[in-house]
Design a protein around this motif. Structure first.
Motif, short mmCIF file in Angstrom:
data_model
loop_
_atom_site.label_atom_id
_atom_site.label_comp_id
_atom_site.label_asym_id
_atom_site.label_seq_id
_atom_site.Cartn_x
_atom_site.Cartn_y
_atom_site.Cartn_z
N SER A 172 0.83 -1.21 0.00
CA SER A 172 0.00 0.00 0.00
C SER A 172 0.86 1.25 0.00
N ARG A 173 1.89 1.26 0.84
CA ARG A 173 2.78 2.41 0.92
C ARG A 173 3.49 2.66 -0.40
N ASP A 174 3.98 1.57 -1.04
CA ASP A 174 4.71 1.71 -2.30
C ASP A 174 3.80 2.23 -3.41
N VAL A 175 2.55 1.74 -3.46
CA VAL A 175 1.61 2.20 -4.48
C VAL A 175 1.35 3.69 -4.32
N LYS A 176 1.14 4.12 -3.08
CA LYS A 176 0.89 5.55 -2.83
C LYS A 176 2.10 6.39 -3.19
N LEU A 177 3.29 5.88 -2.88
CA LEU A 177 4.52 6.62 -3.18
C LEU A 177 4.71 6.78 -4.67
N VAL A 178 4.51 5.70 -5.42
CA VAL A 178 4.65 5.75 -6.87
C VAL A 178 3.61 6.67 -7.47
N PHE A 179 2.38 6.59 -6.95
CA PHE A 179 1.31 7.47 -7.46
C PHE A 179 1.69 8.94 -7.27
N ALA A 180 2.21 9.28 -6.10
CA ALA A 180 2.60 10.66 -5.82
C ALA A 180 3.71 11.12 -6.75
N ASN A 181 4.70 10.24 -6.98
CA ASN A 181 5.81 10.58 -7.86
C ASN A 181 5.35 10.77 -9.31
N VAL A 182 4.47 9.87 -9.76
CA VAL A 182 3.97 9.97 -11.13
C VAL A 182 3.13 11.22 -11.30
N ARG A 183 2.32 11.55 -10.29
CA ARG A 183 1.49 12.76 -10.36
C ARG A 183 2.36 14.00 -10.50
N GLN A 184 3.47 14.04 -9.77
CA GLN A 184 4.38 15.17 -9.86
C GLN A 184 5.02 15.26 -11.24
N ARG A 185 5.41 14.11 -11.80
CA ARG A 185 6.03 14.10 -13.13
C ARG A 185 5.05 14.57 -14.18
N ILE A 186 3.80 14.11 -14.09
CA ILE A 186 2.79 14.53 -15.06
C ILE A 186 2.53 16.02 -14.94
N ALA A 187 2.51 16.52 -13.71
CA ALA A 187 2.29 17.95 -13.48
C ALA A 187 3.40 18.77 -14.14
N ARG A 188 4.64 18.32 -13.98
CA ARG A 188 5.77 19.04 -14.60
C ARG A 188 5.67 18.99 -16.12
N MET A 189 5.28 17.84 -16.65
CA MET A 189 5.14 17.70 -18.10
C MET A 189 4.07 18.64 -18.63
N LEU A 190 2.95 18.75 -17.90
CA LEU A 190 1.87 19.63 -18.33
C LEU A 190 2.30 21.09 -18.28
N GLN A 191 3.10 21.44 -17.26
CA GLN A 191 3.60 22.81 -17.16
C GLN A 191 4.50 23.15 -18.35
N VAL A 192 5.34 22.20 -18.73
CA VAL A 192 6.21 22.41 -19.89
C VAL A 192 5.39 22.57 -21.16
N MET A 193 4.39 21.71 -21.32
CA MET A 193 3.54 21.78 -22.51
C MET A 193 2.78 23.10 -22.56
N LEU A 194 2.30 23.55 -21.40
CA LEU A 194 1.58 24.82 -21.34
C LEU A 194 2.49 25.97 -21.72
N ALA A 195 3.74 25.94 -21.24
CA ALA A 195 4.70 26.99 -21.58
C ALA A 195 4.98 27.01 -23.07
N ILE A 196 5.09 25.84 -23.68
CA ILE A 196 5.34 25.74 -25.12
C ILE A 196 4.17 26.32 -25.92
N VAL A 197 2.94 25.98 -25.47
CA VAL A 197 1.74 26.48 -26.15
C VAL A 197 1.68 28.00 -26.07
N LYS A 198 1.97 28.56 -24.89
CA LYS A 198 1.93 30.01 -24.72
C LYS A 198 2.99 30.68 -25.60
N CYS A 199 4.16 30.04 -25.69
CA CYS A 199 5.24 30.59 -26.49
C CYS A 199 4.83 30.65 -27.96
#
Length: 203
Positions: A172-199
């Motif tokens: 359970s702990r490992d699943v939650k940890l991986v989920f949190a890490n993946v959520r952060q990575r996706i958030a960073r990817m979306l931020q980069v994509m948003l910056a590219i679109v604005k540019c």
């Protein structure tokens, strides 16, 4: 044309490296483009890998390709254990015979092509076991308590009672940890994509 026959003791005396123990003791002979070669077949269950030694070349006795495949197919632990025996005969009698009889050597798998699963000849490490179980319960929507199920533990530990299995709370702990890490990575990817679109919009 493929020609197979039993080699004399004189020829086999040169195949003393422990890595030869992972291959059929009697290779075949193939002629490819006029080059004569010894072809050694891996003894891994279901493995079709063959390693060629071209006799007309300077590296006819090189075992580097054999070692590379052995570590990938059987695992570095099995390779190292064989190397410790110092000879192919000793490795074949000790390490390989036990591995081929053991039901614990085909526990890990990898996908080599779409829809096809092949199995490795080494046991999962503790870290790999945790990762595999975490992926399994997540992808198959299994409850974390499954790891405590009697039938599941019987399947996993048969032939290897000391085989490590994580607790439900650890899964359970490992699943939650991986989920949190993946959520952060996706958030960073979306931020980069948003910056590219604005540019692009500015230009």
């Amino acid at each position: 044309m493929l020609i197979s026959f039993y080699f004399t003791d004189k020829l086999k005396k040169g195949w003393t490296s422990p890595v030869y123990a992972f291959y059929e003791p009697i290779p075949s002979i193939e002629y490819i483009g006029g080059w004569r070669s010894h072809v050694f077949q891996c003894m891994g269950k279901g493995c079709k890998q063959r390693v060629q030694h071209y006799l007309n070349k300077g590296n006819a006795k090189s075992t580097s390709n054999m070692a590379k495949h052995t570590k990938s197919c059987w695992g570095p632990e099995a390779y190292d254990a064989a190397q410790d025996t110092k000879s192919a005969a000793a490795a074949r009698e000790g390490v390989i015979k036990n591995l081929l009889k053991s039901s614990t050597i085909t526990s890990s798998f990898k996908r080599t092509s779409k829809g096809k699963v092949t199995y490795s000849h080494r046991q999962h490490t503790k870290t790999e076991t945790k990762a595999e179980i975490m992926c399994w319960v997540s992808e198959s929507l299994r409850p974390f308590e499954t790891v405590n199920d009697r039938g599941f533990q019987s399947l996993m530990k048969m032939g290897c009672p000391e085989y490590y299995l994580p607790s439900p709370s650890m899964v359970s702990r490992d699943v939650k940890l991986v989920f949190a890490n993946v959520r952060q990575r996706i958030a960073r990817m979306l931020q980069v994509m948003l910056a590219i679109v604005k540019c692009h919009k500015k230009h």
